[in-house]
Design an enzyme around this catalytic site. Structure first.
Site, mmCIF file in Angstrom:
data_model
loop_
_atom_site.group_PDB
_atom_site.id
_atom_site.type_symbol
_atom_site.label_atom_id
_atom_site.label_comp_id
_atom_site.label_asym_id
_atom_site.label_seq_id
_atom_site.Cartn_x
_atom_site.Cartn_y
_atom_site.Cartn_z
ATOM 1 N N ASP A 1 55.573 -41.882 14.688
ATOM 2 C CA ASP A 1 55.236 -42.520 15.954
ATOM 3 C C ASP A 1 53.994 -43.400 15.807
ATOM 4 O O ASP A 1 53.051 -43.068 15.079
ATOM 5 C CB ASP A 1 54.974 -41.432 16.999
ATOM 6 N N GLU B 1 57.927 -46.355 13.491
ATOM 7 C CA GLU B 1 57.887 -47.107 14.740
ATOM 8 C C GLU B 1 56.750 -48.116 14.585
ATOM 9 O O GLU B 1 55.584 -47.807 14.811
ATOM 10 C CB GLU B 1 57.629 -46.197 15.940
#
Length: 767
Positions: free
Chosen positions: A410, A463
Site C-alpha cells: 500500500d 500501489e
C-alpha cells in the site's frame, strides 16, 4: 535432605533498590543462582512469602533467608556448582508451594540471533522475538513455559506483565542482552492463551504499557494485550505449494477479487468465510483473492490500513489458525491469496508502536520524515536496521507462516518521495539533494529481492501512482523489484471516460487509448478497487449515465473491456453483481440484489469472463509483451468504439492463440462493423455483453467465416454487429485451451453457453 546453616549473602543493595523501584535492567545478576567464592547463592523475589526454600537436583534442600522487601537469598559453601532447583514457597498456609524460578535460565536468543537483528538481516525475526512456548528437559523434570523477547534499545527497564503474574509490574523484570537493545525472559508455567503486555520504562523514567510489536495474536481493540499463541494447524495445501514453487504468475492468468473481510458478509469469521467466500469465488472463477489488511488494527473505518499488530491476523474474525484454515481452503479450491501490506505508515495509538521505548523508535524522529500529514499517522524509520528488519521479516512472515501467495504494498508513492503530501519547507532533501527517499527505496528493493529469493512463485504488487521508472524491473537491473504495479493512470482515465454522457464520450476518446501507449512499460494490474467505490465516489454501476438498464449494460461492457485489456485485472467485491450503493465497511454487501435478473446477469457475466479468460491464452500469456497486442481501430471517436487483437505465443498467421475484441460505448448499435482478422477460417463470438434491448440482441455463439478481404492492416476480415453499450469477443474455432497443468486452470469453470446468463440466480448467492 536439608543441609546445614546457610548464610545471607552480601547482596548488592543498590541492585536491590533498583529492582524494587523497577529500574534494574539486569535482574539475573541479582536473582537466580550464582557460584562465587562463598559457594552457591540462590536469590528470589517472593514478596508475600513467609518461608522460602530451594530443592536442588542433588536431593538437598536449602533454606533462603529474608533479606528485605520480599528478597530471599542464601549462600552455602556446600555446593560449588550451579544446580537445577525448585523454590518451595509458603504463604502462611503451612503448604510448601513448589515453583520454578525464571531467573535460573540462560537467554533464549543466541549471539548470532542478536547480531542478525542489529544488522537488520534476521529474515525470520518472528522466531526469536515476541512470545514463544518453550519446553526444557532437566534433572528435576520437564519445564514448560513462555519466553518473551523485545527490542527496546533505550529503555531503562522492561517488565513483562500478564495473566501469569496477576499483572504485577514488580514480579518479572526482563534482562538486557548486552548492547543489542533486546530484552529477554523465560517464565516457567506461563501458557498459551495467556494475555500479556510490556511495562517499558523510558529514558524519561515514565513507564508505558505496550503491546508486543511481534505479537502473533492480540486482543481486539479497545483491549490492548497480546496473547501467547502457537500454531497447531495441519496444512492441506501441499499440492498448491509444490506447484507454486515452479509457477510463473507473471505469465499466467490472474484475475483478482478484492475483499474486505469485515463487510463482505458481516458476522462471518475466518471459518465461515472458508466455506462461503471460497465457494463464491470458486464459482465466479477468479484466480486470486486480495484481502484488505488482515493485520490487527484498532479502528474499523481505517479498513486495516492503520496497523497496530503487524504480525497478528485480526482477532475480530478468529484465531491465527482460523486464518490459516481460510487460506488453506482457498488454495485447495485453486485460488491464490494476496494480502495488503502497509509498510508506509502505522497507527499512532500510545500502547502500540508509537514512541515505543519513550522516544521515536519505529518512526523517524524528524517529523519531516516521521509523520504523514495526509493520513495522520507515523512513518517508519526506514534507515534504521532493526526497523528495516521488522518490515522485511513481516512480509516474509505472511508468505511463509500463512502461505500467502503475494503482498500488495500500500501507498508506495508515499514511501518513495520525501515531499509526498508536503509543501515547501516541510521536507528535507536526501543526501544527494533530491526528493527521493533513498532509505525507503532500499527497503522496498530488499523486501522484493528477499521475498522472491525465499518463496518461489509469489508476487509482490505496488500501489504506485507516479512515473517512477522501473517499479517492476528486477533489482539487479536497477528496478524496485516488484512483480506488478497497479495502473492508477488507466483506472483514473477509464473511470472518467465511463462517467461521461455517451454523446460526449467522443471528446474523451483518448482516455481509453492512452493507456496502450505505456501498457508494456511495467507489469500492470488494472485495479477497480475499494478506493473507487467509497467516500462519495459512488458505486461502479452508478459511475455511468442513463437508465438503470443502460447503466447495467455499460457496466457489463466495461467489465469485458477490463478483462481483455493488457494487464491483470482486479475487481472489488460487489462490483461483480452491480452493487448500487457505494461500499461501507459498516455493513454487508447488498446480496439481495442477486435476486434481481439485471444484477444476476452482471454476476453471471463475470463468471463467463473468468471462464473465457482462463481458457484462452491470448488474454494473458503475453500480457507484458507488446507483441501480444495490436490495435485494429483506435480512432473511431465519433462512434465511441475501439477494437484490438490479443495474441499468445506462436505464429500469428497460423497457430498463435488469438482473440479479437470490440468495445462500443455509444448508445447506437453498429450493425455492419467490419473487423480485421489475422487469419481466415471460422471465428466464433464467444462473448457479447448485449441482450437488453430489441435493437441490441446478443450474438454470442455466432460462428462467422473470415473473408480474404484486408481490413485494419489485417489480411482477413468479417462484418459483425456490435450492439450499443457492449463488448464483443471473437476467437478462431478450435483454438487450443489454456496452458495445460497451470495451477489456475485446474479448477477453472466450464466455458459459458453463449448467452448473457440466466435471468434468475442459481448458485451465486454465498448464503
Amino acid at each position: 535432605m536439608t543441609t546445614g546453616p546457610t548464610s545471607s549473602p552480601a547482596l548488592d543493595h543498590q541492585a536491590i533498590d533498583a529492582f524494587l523501584q523497577g529500574r534494574n535492567g539486569q535482574p539475573h545478576d541479582l536473582l537466580g543462582h550464582h557460584v562465587g567464592p562463598g559457594g552457591l547463592t540462590i536469590t528470589a523475589f517472593r514478596p508475600y512469602a513467609t518461608r522460602v526454600a530451594a530443592r536442588l537436583d542433588s536431593g538437598d534442600r536449602v533454606e533462603l533467608q529474608h533479606v528485605r522487601d520480599g528478597i530471599w537469598s542464601m549462600t552455602s559453601p556446600d555446593f560449588g556448582t550451579t544446580h537445577d532447583y525448585r523454590l518451595l514457597v509458603e504463604y502462611g498456609d503451612g503448604v510448601a508451594h513448589e515453583q520454578d524460578d525464571p531467573y535460573r535460565f540462560a537467554p533464549t536468543l543466541g549471539e548470532m540471533d542478536r547480531h542478525l537483528v542489529n544488522e537488520g538481516r534476521h529474515e525470520q525475526l518472528w522466531k526469536v522475538l515476541g512470545s514463544h512456548v518453550r519446553h526444557y528437559a532437566g534433572p528435576l523434570g520437564d519445564v514448560w513455559g513462555v519466553s518473551f523477547a523485545l527490542w527496546a534499545p533505550r529503555a531503562k527497564a522492561v517488565h513483562v506483565i500478564g495473566d501469569f503474574n496477576g499483572w504485577d509490574r514488580r514480579t518479572h523484570p526482563m534482562r538486557a542482552l548486552g548492547e543489542s537493545g533486546i530484552w529477554e525472559l523465560f517464565i516457567p508455567g506461563a501458557q498459551e492463551g495467556m494475555n500479556y503486555q510490556f511495562a517499558v520504562r523510558g529514558p524519561d523514567e515514565l513507564v508505558r504499557l505496550k503491546s508486543d510489536p511481534m505479537a502473533r495474536m492480540t486482543e481486539v481493540a479497545p483491549k490492548q494485550a497480546a496473547i501467547v499463541t502457537e500454531s497447531h494447524y495441519s496444512w492441506g495445501d501441499g499440492e498448491w505449494m509444490e506447484q507454486r514453487r515452479t509457477r510463473n504468475s507473471h505469465e499466467g492468468p490472474m484475475s483478482i477479487y478484492e475483499v474486505h473481510l469485515g463487510s463482505w458478509r458481516q458476522g462471518e469469521g475466518y471459518r465461515g468465510l472458508a466455506e462461503h467466500l471460497v465457494n463464491y469465488v470458486r464459482d465466479l472463477g477468479f484466480t486470486h483473492v486480495e484481502f484488505l489488511p488482515v493485520m490487527e488494527h484498532p479502528y474499523v473505518p481505517s479498513w486495516g490500513y492503520h496497523v497496530t499488530g503487524y504480525y497478528a491476523p485480526s482477532s475480530r474474525w478468529g484465531t491465527p489458525d482460523d486464518f490459516r484454515h481460510l487460506v488453506d481452503e482457498l488454495h485447495k479450491a485453486g485460488i491464490g491469496v494476496i494480502l495488503d501490506w502497509v509498510p508506509g505508515h502505522f497507527a499512532t495509538d500510545e500502547w502500540a508502536l508509537a514512541r515505543f521505548d519513550g522516544l521515536p523508535l519505529y518512526e523517524h524522529p524528524d517529523p519531516r520524515r516521521g509523520w504523514h500529514p495526509e493520513w495522520g499517522s507515523n512513518i517508519f524509520d526506514y534507515g534504521r536496521p532493526e526497523v528495516r528488519n521488522f518490515l522485511v521479516a513481516n512480509a516474509l512472515y505472511w508468505l511463509e507462516e500463512f502461505h500467502a501467495d503475494g503482498v500488495r504494498v500500500d501507498g508506495v508513492a508515499s514511501m518513495l518521495y520525501l515531499d509526498y503530501a508536503r509543501g515547501a519547507g516541510q521536507w528535507e532533501p536526501n543526501k544527494d539533494g533530491g526528493r527521493e527517499n533513498l532509505e525507503a527505496v532500499e527497503l522496498l528493493k530488499e523486501t522484493n529481492a528477499t521475498a522472491y529469493k525465499r518463496e518461489g512463485g509469489i508476487v509482490t504488487i505496488a500501489e504506485e501512482s507516479t512515473t517512477w521508472p522501473g517499479v517492476t524491473r528486477p533489482t539487479n537491473h536497477g528496478g524496485l523489484g516488484f512483480g506488478f504495479k497497479w495502473n492508477m493512470g488507466w483506472m483514473n482515465d477509464s473511470l472518467k471516460y465511463l462517467g461521461q454522457d455517451p454523446i460526449y464520450r467522443k471528446f474523451e476518446h483518448g482516455k481509453l487509448t492512452f493507456s496502450l501507449m505505456y501498457a508494456f512499460d511495467e507489469n500492470f494490474v488494472l485495479p477497480i478497487s475499494h478506493d473507487e467505490v467509497v467516500h462519495g465516489k459512488g458505486s461502479l454501476l452508478r459511475k455511468s449515465r442513463g437508465s438503470r438498464e443502460e447503466q447495467v449494460a455499460t457496466l457489463r461492457a466495461f467489465l469485458a473491456y477490463l478483462w481483455c485489456h493488457p494487464g491483470k485485472q482486479l475487481l472489488f467485491m460487489g462490483c461483480e453483481f452491480g452493487q448500487e450503493s457505494e461500499w461501507s465497511e459498516g455493513r454487508s454487501l447488498d446480496w439481495w440484489l442477486l435476486e434481481q435478473p439485471l444484477h444476476y446477469r452482471v454476476h453471471n457475466l463475470v463468471k463467463d469472463l473468468n471462464g473465457i479468460y482462463r481458457h484462452h491464452r491470448a488474454l494473458w500469456e503475453l500480457d507484458n509483451d507488446p507483441s501480444g497486442f495490436e490495435w485494429l481501430e483506435a480512432d473511431d471517436a465519433d462512434h465511441n468504439t475501439f477494437s484490438w487483437l490479443r495474441f499468445g505465443r506462436g505464429d500469428r498467421a497460423t497457430e498463435a492463440p488469438a482473440i479479437a475484441c470490440v468495445m462500443n460505448f455509444s448508445g447506437e448499435t453498429q450493425p455492419y462493423y467490419r473487423l480485421g482478422l489475422p487469419r481466415g477460417g471460422r471465428w466464433e463470438v464467444v462473448l457479447d455483453t448485449a441482450g437488453y434491448h430489441p435493437d441490441a440482441p446478443s450474438s454470442a455463439g455466432l460462428v462467422i467465416d473470415a473473408a480474404a478481404e484486408p481490413w485494419n492492416s489485417q489480411p482477413f476480415s468479417a462484418a459483425i454487429t456490435v450492439p450499443r453499450f457492449s463488448t464483443v469477443w471473437l476467437v478462431p474455432v478450435g483454438e487450443p485451451a489454456g496452458a495445460p497443468g497451470h495451477a489456475a486452470d485446474a479448477s477453472a469453470p466450464s466455458l459459458p453457453g453463449g448467452g448473457p446468463g440466466a435471468d434468475r440466480p442459481t448458485n451465486g448467492d454465498p448464503s
